[in-house]
Design a protein around this motif. Structure first.
Motif, mmCIF file in Angstrom:
data_model
loop_
_atom_site.group_PDB
_atom_site.id
_atom_site.type_symbol
_atom_site.label_atom_id
_atom_site.label_comp_id
_atom_site.label_asym_id
_atom_site.label_seq_id
_atom_site.Cartn_x
_atom_site.Cartn_y
_atom_site.Cartn_z
ATOM 1 N N GLU A 181 -0.034 4.131 0.750
ATOM 2 C CA GLU A 181 -0.443 5.015 1.838
ATOM 3 C C GLU A 181 0.090 4.558 3.187
ATOM 4 O O GLU A 181 0.652 5.353 3.928
ATOM 5 N N ARG A 233 -0.954 2.516 -10.702
ATOM 6 C CA ARG A 233 -0.644 3.801 -10.071
ATOM 7 C C ARG A 233 -0.088 3.582 -8.668
ATOM 8 O O ARG A 233 0.886 4.212 -8.264
ATOM 9 N N ASN A 234 -0.698 2.683 -7.927
ATOM 10 C CA ASN A 234 -0.211 2.373 -6.584
ATOM 11 C C ASN A 234 1.220 1.848 -6.651
ATOM 12 O O ASN A 234 2.093 2.293 -5.902
ATOM 13 N N ARG A 254 -6.965 -3.385 -10.114
ATOM 14 C CA ARG A 254 -7.495 -2.793 -8.885
ATOM 15 C C ARG A 254 -6.645 -3.146 -7.675
ATOM 16 O O ARG A 254 -6.283 -4.292 -7.463
ATOM 17 N N ASP A 292 -6.999 2.222 -5.206
ATOM 18 C CA ASP A 292 -6.383 2.948 -6.323
ATOM 19 C C ASP A 292 -6.246 1.988 -7.492
ATOM 20 O O ASP A 292 -6.427 0.772 -7.351
ATOM 21 N N HIS A 293 -5.899 2.538 -8.648
ATOM 22 C CA HIS A 293 -5.537 1.687 -9.782
ATOM 23 C C HIS A 293 -4.245 0.982 -9.393
ATOM 24 O O HIS A 293 -3.321 1.596 -8.836
ATOM 25 N N CYS A 305 0.847 -1.195 0.000
ATOM 26 C CA CYS A 305 0.000 0.000 0.000
ATOM 27 C C CYS A 305 0.882 1.243 0.000
ATOM 28 O O CYS A 305 1.758 1.394 0.855
ATOM 29 N N ARG A 328 3.702 4.595 -7.434
ATOM 30 C CA ARG A 328 3.949 5.453 -6.272
ATOM 31 C C ARG A 328 4.976 4.806 -5.338
ATOM 32 O O ARG A 328 5.825 5.492 -4.768
#
Length: 82
Positions: free
Chosen positions: A14, A42-43, A28, A38-39, A12, A46
């Motif tokens: 985040e 994209r995750n 997903r 998030d996608h 994650c 990041r």
């Protein structure tokens, strides 16, 4: 510089929780710990960005090629057909 991509699609961006079940599908991502959604790509990107920033912070040199020099007097224009 090389950023190890291991587990970036399961981590994650985040909260940092790592779990195979976080990757719900190819597209997903849903964290089982904090609920962040998030996608998946994209995750993962990041997480790779965060790892790269940490390496740079520790002094690792970038191996990205330098952008080409801009030529004097050259401007980018758009050409439209009519």
């Amino acid at each position: 510089m090389h950023v190890d991509p291991a587990y970036t699609s399961r981590t994650c961006a985040e909260c940092g929780h790592i779990d195979r079940a976080n990757r719900v599908s190819q597209a997903r991502f849903a964290c089982r710990s904090c609920g962040f959604v998030d996608h998946a790509d994209r995750n993962g990107s990041r997480n790779i960005r965060a790892r790269a920033r940490e390496l740079w912070r520790c002094g690792a040199p970038s191996t990205a090629p330098a952008p080409p020099p801009r030529q004097r007097g050259w401007t980018r224009t758009r050409h439209h057909r009519q």
